[in-house]
Design a protein around this motif. Sequence first.
Motif, PDB file in Angstrom:
ATOM      1  N   GLU A  86      42.227  30.404  39.264  1.00  0.00           N
ATOM      2  CA  GLU A  86      43.235  29.595  38.576  1.00  0.00           C
ATOM      3  C   GLU A  86      43.292  29.945  37.092  1.00  0.00           C
ATOM      4  OE1 GLU A  86      42.213  25.577  39.474  1.00  0.00           O
ATOM      5  OE2 GLU A  86      43.063  25.652  41.509  1.00  0.00           O
ATOM      6  N   GLY A  87      42.138  30.221  36.488  1.00  0.00           N
ATOM      7  CA  GLY A  87      42.120  30.629  35.089  1.00  0.00           C
ATOM      8  C   GLY A  87      42.828  31.952  34.873  1.00  0.00           C
ATOM      9  N   LEU A  88      42.592  32.904  35.756  1.00  0.00           N
ATOM     10  CA  LEU A  88      43.245  34.208  35.651  1.00  0.00           C
ATOM     11  C   LEU A  88      44.748  34.096  35.865  1.00  0.00           C
ATOM     12  CD1 LEU A  88      40.638  36.406  37.576  1.00  0.00           C
ATOM     13  CD2 LEU A  88      41.091  36.425  35.118  1.00  0.00           C
TER      14      LEU A  88
ATOM     15  N   LYS B 109      47.736  35.085  33.237  1.00  0.00           N
ATOM     16  CA  LYS B 109      48.860  35.935  33.638  1.00  0.00           C
ATOM     17  C   LYS B 109      50.187  35.306  33.207  1.00  0.00           C
ATOM     18  CE  LYS B 109      51.066  38.008  37.709  1.00  0.00           C
ATOM     19  NZ  LYS B 109      51.033  38.104  39.189  1.00  0.00           N
ATOM     20  N   ILE B 110      50.311  34.002  33.413  1.00  0.00           N
ATOM     21  CA  ILE B 110      51.524  33.287  33.014  1.00  0.00           C
ATOM     22  C   ILE B 110      51.725  33.402  31.502  1.00  0.00           C
ATOM     23  CG2 ILE B 110      52.550  30.979  32.785  1.00  0.00           C
ATOM     24  CD1 ILE B 110      51.156  30.290  35.463  1.00  0.00           C
TER      25      ILE B 110
ATOM     26  N   GLU C  70      41.486  45.316  30.217  1.00  0.00           N
ATOM     27  CA  GLU C  70      41.854  45.888  31.514  1.00  0.00           C
ATOM     28  C   GLU C  70      42.737  44.934  32.309  1.00  0.00           C
ATOM     29  OE1 GLU C  70      38.355  47.771  29.879  1.00  0.00           O
ATOM     30  OE2 GLU C  70      38.667  45.660  30.437  1.00  0.00           O
ATOM     31  N   LYS C  71      42.392  43.653  32.322  1.00  0.00           N
ATOM     32  CA  LYS C  71      43.148  42.684  33.117  1.00  0.00           C
ATOM     33  C   LYS C  71      44.465  42.281  32.446  1.00  0.00           C
ATOM     34  CE  LYS C  71      39.509  40.312  35.750  1.00  0.00           C
ATOM     35  NZ  LYS C  71      38.263  40.967  35.338  1.00  0.00           N
ATOM     36  N   PHE C  72      44.407  42.053  31.146  1.00  0.00           N
ATOM     37  CA  PHE C  72      45.578  41.536  30.430  1.00  0.00           C
ATOM     38  C   PHE C  72      45.769  42.303  29.122  1.00  0.00           C
ATOM     39  CE2 PHE C  72      43.732  38.001  32.861  1.00  0.00           C
ATOM     40  CZ  PHE C  72      44.800  37.701  33.696  1.00  0.00           C
TER      41      PHE C  72
END
Length: 224
Positions: A128-130, A134-135, A180-182
């Motif tokens: 949920e945090g990830l 993303k949002i 890497e993720k965001f």
Amino acid sequence: MASEHEEEVRVLGKWASPFTHRVVLTLKLKGVAYKYFEEDFANKSDDLLKYNPVYKMVPVLIHNGNSLPESLVIVQYIDDTWTNNPLLPQDPYERALACFWLKTLDDKILPAVWNACWSDGRDKAVEEGLESLKILQEALNGKRFFGGETIGMVDIAASFIGYWVDILQEIEGLELLTIEKFPKLYKWSQEFVNHPVIKETLPPRDKLFAFFKASASKNKDSTA
């Protein structure tokens, strides 16, 4: 010459609080002189009980004897009162959109990311945090800051993401906000914390790390 506004501004806050930081940062960006009073939650001051009798929490702004609680309420009041360096767009649609993201940050994104930071790696909380990050990254929409080329109110509201998350995820051994993720959101966080006014206003990283590390240890001991 200082204006009459600048002569009667007080902030009741907590140094480690990202919500207190929203208020302090806004005043700094506006060039407003103020007096800061650190609160001890174990021994709340008479002023805190007087000026925020409903929640008895920080931050509280006191201006010309009038008080306001709640960080986003305070930040918008400051922006309306000291009109230099506006933090909300003047265009009605863009202004409304910024207000939508302010509400979304406090109602949805920040709680999810906070829970993920203290989740001990639990899959659902981290997921949920990830998703919330993303949002938020998509809300940047290719801009340098949420406010465009300059810091705006949404950037200020997201300061927890820009600074506190990096510290909390290190303490807990998590990988939430990473390049890497965001990549876009991570780049924003670096631009944000290195902005000259913000950099000098943020709490020292080592002090904040020690504070939350001690809190994490205390919480784990109490649930052992």
